[in-house]
Design a protein around this motif. Structure first.
Motif, PDB file in Angstrom:
ATOM      1  N   HIS A 257       0.848  -1.204   0.000  1.00  0.00           N
ATOM      2  CA  HIS A 257       0.000   0.000   0.000  1.00  0.00           C
ATOM      3  C   HIS A 257       0.880   1.249   0.000  1.00  0.00           C
ATOM      4  N   SER A 258       0.341   2.342  -0.519  1.00  0.00           N
ATOM      5  CA  SER A 258       1.110   3.587  -0.549  1.00  0.00           C
ATOM      6  C   SER A 258       1.410   4.112   0.844  1.00  0.00           C
ATOM      7  N   ARG A 259       0.681   3.640   1.846  1.00  0.00           N
ATOM      8  CA  ARG A 259       0.905   4.076   3.219  1.00  0.00           C
ATOM      9  C   ARG A 259       1.800   3.119   4.004  1.00  0.00           C
ATOM     10  N   THR A 260       2.303   2.070   3.373  1.00  0.00           N
ATOM     11  CA  THR A 260       3.053   1.060   4.112  1.00  0.00           C
ATOM     12  C   THR A 260       4.323   1.624   4.737  1.00  0.00           C
ATOM     13  N   SER A 261       5.037   2.488   4.029  1.00  0.00           N
ATOM     14  CA  SER A 261       6.233   3.105   4.597  1.00  0.00           C
ATOM     15  C   SER A 261       5.878   3.925   5.830  1.00  0.00           C
ATOM     16  N   TYR A 262       4.754   4.629   5.759  1.00  0.00           N
ATOM     17  CA  TYR A 262       4.279   5.370   6.926  1.00  0.00           C
ATOM     18  C   TYR A 262       3.929   4.409   8.073  1.00  0.00           C
ATOM     19  N   GLY A 263       3.263   3.311   7.706  1.00  0.00           N
ATOM     20  CA  GLY A 263       2.807   2.369   8.720  1.00  0.00           C
ATOM     21  C   GLY A 263       3.938   1.703   9.477  1.00  0.00           C
ATOM     22  N   ARG A 264       4.973   1.235   8.766  1.00  0.00           N
ATOM     23  CA  ARG A 264       6.104   0.598   9.445  1.00  0.00           C
ATOM     24  C   ARG A 264       6.836   1.588  10.337  1.00  0.00           C
ATOM     25  N   ASN A 265       7.026   2.803   9.845  1.00  0.00           N
ATOM     26  CA  ASN A 265       7.705   3.818  10.645  1.00  0.00           C
ATOM     27  C   ASN A 265       6.898   4.167  11.896  1.00  0.00           C
ATOM     28  N   LEU A 266       5.580   4.324  11.729  1.00  0.00           N
ATOM     29  CA  LEU A 266       4.739   4.684  12.871  1.00  0.00           C
ATOM     30  C   LEU A 266       4.643   3.520  13.867  1.00  0.00           C
ATOM     31  N   LEU A 267       4.706   2.287  13.372  1.00  0.00           N
ATOM     32  CA  LEU A 267       4.697   1.137  14.270  1.00  0.00           C
ATOM     33  C   LEU A 267       5.953   1.149  15.140  1.00  0.00           C
TER      34      LEU A 267
ATOM     35  N   TYR B  18      13.574   1.132   6.532  1.00  0.00           N
ATOM     36  CA  TYR B  18      14.663   1.782   5.793  1.00  0.00           C
ATOM     37  C   TYR B  18      15.220   0.862   4.709  1.00  0.00           C
ATOM     38  N   GLN B  19      15.434  -0.400   5.053  1.00  0.00           N
ATOM     39  CA  GLN B  19      16.030  -1.332   4.094  1.00  0.00           C
ATOM     40  C   GLN B  19      15.052  -1.752   2.997  1.00  0.00           C
ATOM     41  N   ALA B  20      13.757  -1.771   3.313  1.00  0.00           N
ATOM     42  CA  ALA B  20      12.774  -2.210   2.316  1.00  0.00           C
ATOM     43  C   ALA B  20      12.733  -1.271   1.113  1.00  0.00           C
ATOM     44  N   ASP B  21      12.848   0.027   1.349  1.00  0.00           N
ATOM     45  CA  ASP B  21      12.803   1.007   0.261  1.00  0.00           C
ATOM     46  C   ASP B  21      13.419   2.306   0.761  1.00  0.00           C
ATOM     47  N   LYS B  22      14.664   2.532   0.419  1.00  0.00           N
ATOM     48  CA  LYS B  22      15.358   3.724   0.911  1.00  0.00           C
ATOM     49  C   LYS B  22      14.784   5.012   0.336  1.00  0.00           C
ATOM     50  N   ASN B  23      13.952   4.877  -0.683  1.00  0.00           N
ATOM     51  CA  ASN B  23      13.288   6.044  -1.238  1.00  0.00           C
ATOM     52  C   ASN B  23      11.843   6.152  -0.751  1.00  0.00           C
ATOM     53  N   GLY B  24      11.473   5.290   0.193  1.00  0.00           N
ATOM     54  CA  GLY B  24      10.121   5.314   0.717  1.00  0.00           C
ATOM     55  C   GLY B  24       9.817   6.623   1.428  1.00  0.00           C
ATOM     56  N   ALA B  25       8.524   6.898   1.573  1.00  0.00           N
ATOM     57  CA  ALA B  25       8.091   8.179   2.137  1.00  0.00           C
ATOM     58  C   ALA B  25       8.634   8.434   3.537  1.00  0.00           C
ATOM     59  N   ARG B  26       8.830   7.387   4.321  1.00  0.00           N
ATOM     60  CA  ARG B  26       9.316   7.559   5.687  1.00  0.00           C
ATOM     61  C   ARG B  26      10.588   6.749   5.962  1.00  0.00           C
TER      62      ARG B  26
END
Length: 294
Positions: free
Chosen positions: A201-211, A232-240
């Motif tokens: 999901h487009s919010r997944t980077s937000y979700g992992r960081n917030l978790l 961080y490792q999953a996608d270094k260009n991710g939103a969070r």
């Protein structure tokens, strides 16, 4: 007992060597029967050490060499007594080796069982929030023994779960609202469900960081750090992704791991200079002030 029997037979063989070829035929037959019994015990121990009965694990009995399919005659100097002694020596060596291997294997199993018992005893599962109103998305946190605090339950149920055409975004937003209200265990449950159910999901980077932040704000840096690193490792260009790298440094500081904290801070400054001098500048400076990096 097998070792003791083998040792007795070995001592008896020495005495027999002194008697040499004067041994009566009946006595030789008796010793032959005893040797067969001892060989049977060795094979039984072999099966215990090497279960499966595969013939590759069993050494052949001591026999005279053969040539062309016929049994070769013994050397002139070989007597029945020396043959018995040789077989006894071979059996005793086998017993020592097999018993040693069996004891080593048993000891390793005992050590492994002890370690597993220790790990099971040390494991203390955290209490999980219980969903009380699935349709509304409300959750409550039970006390370890007593019933949930009615006031807390009411406060959690008062937080509305969004209902839009994007179910994934609704789940994340509800987790954010729980975290923002300070209900960290409930937010942990909700956000874990979100990132596992909606990994793309487009919010997944937000979700992992917030978790990770929900655990860190709950005083659990050990549980928070893996989520920051994973994001961080999953996608270094991710939103969070940049946020997670900085908060990974904060988790390491909380764990008093200065070396890893400095590594994370250094990589954050080099990889995300715009964040380090922009939106996260204050957090970055606060984290650097808490450690001395070389």
């Amino acid at each position: 007992m097998i070792f003791r029997s083998a040792r007795i037979f070995g001592l008896g063989g020495i005495a027999m060597a002194l008697i040499a070829t004067s041994m009566p035929l009946a006595a030789q037959d008796g010793e032959e029967a005893r040797i067969r019994k001892l060989e049977s015990e060795v094979r039984a121990l072999q099966r215990k050490v090497f279960p499966g009965g595969d013939g590759r694990y069993f050494e052949p009995q001591i026999t005279a060499p053969t040539t062309g399919g016929a049994t070769a005659s013994p050397a002139p100097s070989t007597t029945a007594v020396t043959d018995i002694l040789a077989r006894l020596d071979a059996l005793e060596s086998q017993l020592q080796r097999l018993t040693s291997e069996y004891e080593e294997g048993a000891n390793s199993m005992r050590l492994l069982e002890t370690r597993l018992e220790t790990l099971e005893t040390a494991r203390a599962p955290a209490p999980e929030p219980v969903r009380t109103n699935p349709s509304a998305g409300a959750v409550s946190t039970p006390a370890p023994v007593s019933r949930p605090d009615p006031a807390r339950l009411a406060a959690v149920q008062a937080i509305a779960k969004p209902q839009t055409d994007d179910a994934g975004d609704d789940e994340y937003s509800y987790g954010f609202r729980l975290w923002d209200a300070g209900f960290f265990p409930e937010a942990q449950q909700q956000l874990t469900m979100f990132v596992e159910k909606y990994p793309n999901h487009s919010r997944t980077s937000y979700g992992r960081n917030l978790l990770g932040r929900a655990y860190l704000d709950d005083g659990k840096p050990t549980e928070a750090a893996p989520w920051f690193l994973r994001n961080y490792q999953a996608d270094k260009n991710g939103a969070r992704a940049g946020d997670s790298l900085l908060y990974l440094a904060k988790a390491m500081i909380a764990l008093k791991d200065t070396e890893r904290a400095c590594i994370a801070l250094s990589e954050f400054g080099a990889t995300y200079p715009a964040l380090a001098t922009g939106r996260l500048q204050g957090d970055y400076a606060a984290a650097r002030s808490k450690v001395t990096c070389s």
